[in-house]
Design a protein around this motif. Sequence first.
Motif, mmCIF file in Angstrom:
data_model
loop_
_atom_site.group_PDB
_atom_site.id
_atom_site.type_symbol
_atom_site.label_atom_id
_atom_site.label_comp_id
_atom_site.label_asym_id
_atom_site.label_seq_id
_atom_site.Cartn_x
_atom_site.Cartn_y
_atom_site.Cartn_z
ATOM 1 N N VAL A 1 0.785 -1.142 0.219
ATOM 2 C CA VAL A 1 0.117 -0.104 -0.200
ATOM 3 C C VAL A 1 0.836 1.371 0.065
ATOM 4 N N ARG A 2 0.605 2.108 -0.922
ATOM 5 C CA ARG A 2 1.522 3.463 -0.945
ATOM 6 C C ARG A 2 0.362 4.464 -0.560
ATOM 7 N N SER A 3 -0.730 4.449 -0.416
ATOM 8 C CA SER A 3 -1.586 5.423 0.169
ATOM 9 C C SER A 3 -2.943 4.765 0.429
ATOM 10 N N VAL A 4 -3.446 5.471 1.576
ATOM 11 C CA VAL A 4 -4.807 5.041 1.823
ATOM 12 C C VAL A 4 -5.658 6.330 2.091
ATOM 13 N N ARG A 5 -7.022 6.355 1.715
ATOM 14 C CA ARG A 5 -7.843 7.554 1.864
ATOM 15 C C ARG A 5 -9.244 6.837 1.849
ATOM 16 N N SER A 6 -9.567 6.988 3.117
ATOM 17 C CA SER A 6 -11.173 6.576 3.271
ATOM 18 C C SER A 6 -12.016 7.634 3.454
ATOM 19 N N HIS B 1 -3.731 2.992 -3.098
ATOM 20 C CA HIS B 1 -2.918 2.907 -4.147
ATOM 21 C C HIS B 1 -2.083 1.701 -3.672
ATOM 22 N N ILE B 2 -1.793 0.955 -4.835
ATOM 23 C CA ILE B 2 -0.785 -0.160 -4.446
ATOM 24 C C ILE B 2 0.168 -0.287 -5.495
ATOM 25 N N CYS C 1 2.254 -3.315 8.592
ATOM 26 C CA CYS C 1 3.339 -2.277 8.602
ATOM 27 C C CYS C 1 3.088 -1.496 9.674
ATOM 28 N N ASP C 2 3.891 -1.195 10.628
ATOM 29 C CA ASP C 2 3.885 -0.176 11.904
ATOM 30 C C ASP C 2 4.230 1.182 11.364
ATOM 31 N N THR C 3 3.283 1.984 10.852
ATOM 32 C CA THR C 3 3.751 3.324 10.222
ATOM 33 C C THR C 3 4.418 4.172 10.986
ATOM 34 N N TRP C 4 4.267 4.038 12.435
ATOM 35 C CA TRP C 4 4.792 4.822 13.324
ATOM 36 C C TRP C 4 6.358 5.009 13.315
ATOM 37 N N LEU D 1 -4.561 -2.252 7.562
ATOM 38 C CA LEU D 1 -4.805 -1.793 6.223
ATOM 39 C C LEU D 1 -4.097 -0.252 6.242
ATOM 40 N N THR D 2 -2.791 -0.257 6.428
ATOM 41 C CA THR D 2 -2.066 1.219 6.422
ATOM 42 C C THR D 2 -0.992 1.244 5.371
ATOM 43 N N PHE D 3 -0.334 2.564 5.130
ATOM 44 C CA PHE D 3 0.541 2.530 4.276
ATOM 45 C C PHE D 3 2.016 1.659 4.639
ATOM 46 N N GLY D 4 2.270 1.017 3.623
ATOM 47 C CA GLY D 4 3.441 0.029 3.787
ATOM 48 C C GLY D 4 3.121 -1.396 3.926
#
Length: 470
Positions: A44-49, A57-58, A115-118, A80-83
């Motif tokens: 995942v390169r971006s998530v927009r809900s 975007h993957i 993926c831990d986005t933090w 379901l997060t970035f990365g």
Amino acid sequence: MLGTRGGWQALRRCASLPQAVRLRVSEALGARESGGEVKVQGWVRSVRSQKEILFLHINDGSSLEHLQVVADPSLENRDLTFGSAVEVRGKLVKSPHRRQNMELRAESIRVVGACDTWTFPLKMKERHPLEYVRQFPHLRCRSNTLASLLRIRSEATAAIHSFFQDNGYVHIHTPIITSNDCEGAGELFQIETSNEAKEKTHFFNVPAFLTVSGQLHLEVMAGAFTRVFTFGPTFRAEDSQSRRHLAEFYMVEAELSFTESLQDIMQVMEDLFKTVTSTVLSKCPHDVELFHKYIAPAQKGRLEQILKHKFVTISYNEAVEILKQASQTFTFKPEWGCDLQTEHEKYLVKHCGEVPVFVINYPYDLKPFYMRDNEDGPQHTVAAVDLLVPGVGELCGGSLREERLPFLESRLQRLKIADAYQWYLDLRKYGSVPHGGFGMGFERYLQYILGVANIKDVIPFPRFSHSCLL
């Protein structure tokens, strides 16, 4: 029995149902029309809900462009997060947006790896400088810039092999561990066992080193196959942390038998450069554009102009005179008999109109023993050539090889290395022919065509801070 028969019929019907077709992101983006169910896997390169719709975007590394996934918000979950790595099933449909031909209407989204986005050092929709991502050699390939670089490396590698094979060359795998110091500069990594109790004898009974060049081995093969090339890792133990030096790099090398003209060698060098560059520009337009837009503006235009014109040729003598008459003050004073420094090479390219320049016929005492004596004087030279390119300096080096046994014997004896090179003399005793060859640093080539300032940014794994990758 009826129940059993009905069960088998149901299994047959299930088996006949169409399975989801697995597509790469590049294949999905290139699809011409909508189809049946497909499966796309990637990161995942971006998530927009939004309230009524979920956008993802993957990317799976097959394309610079991401695939847009449109889904019902009910398919979203906390992983379901970035990365994160996902598998999306659904149908490809025409995208209403002009920038993308197709999009994926998701029917299911499975998070394969969270993926831990933090703590993930790469951040969504952020353009990270090359210096920053160099700190994370194990993760930097997930950035757009390095992903593009690696696709370009792959395409350039294939183009180099195609060029030589299309021109009748045989690919040779030359040794990585060798006892030869081809360059004669002594910048070698010596091979030793890890046994702390040092043995009195060498593992191979003679000192062994990581190769600095496959040239001498190619000369052996050129005595049987006429045209040969190799493309593999080489190593230089040069104590330099500059932006243009690497301890490990890839070298393209070729040898041509039955050639008496240095111009023949130069023509192959020029054809190789132009063919590979044209291929990369045509097959990786978006990846190359990323570099030319954000890292080296106007580089694409300069390359396109270079591809249309012949390279310039000057002699070493002419080069020294140009440098002596320059208004620029050099750190290293140009003198006949001294090697050209990077500052000299860059000035010569600029003086000649910012186009690649062949410098030919270097002083005899500057070059290794295998280069052909021009038998000129009083300024004694050899039939050697370096190809200089804008912003980088030397890209290729080559020469005619000394095929005359008396000349070669005399020089090896003066250098006191005749005993070590008896096998090399044998090549001149048994069917020797005029021949020559050259080598091109692959990373320097990429550095030049992409306009990258630091050569460490065109290799997959920079030797930086992580011990597991050192």
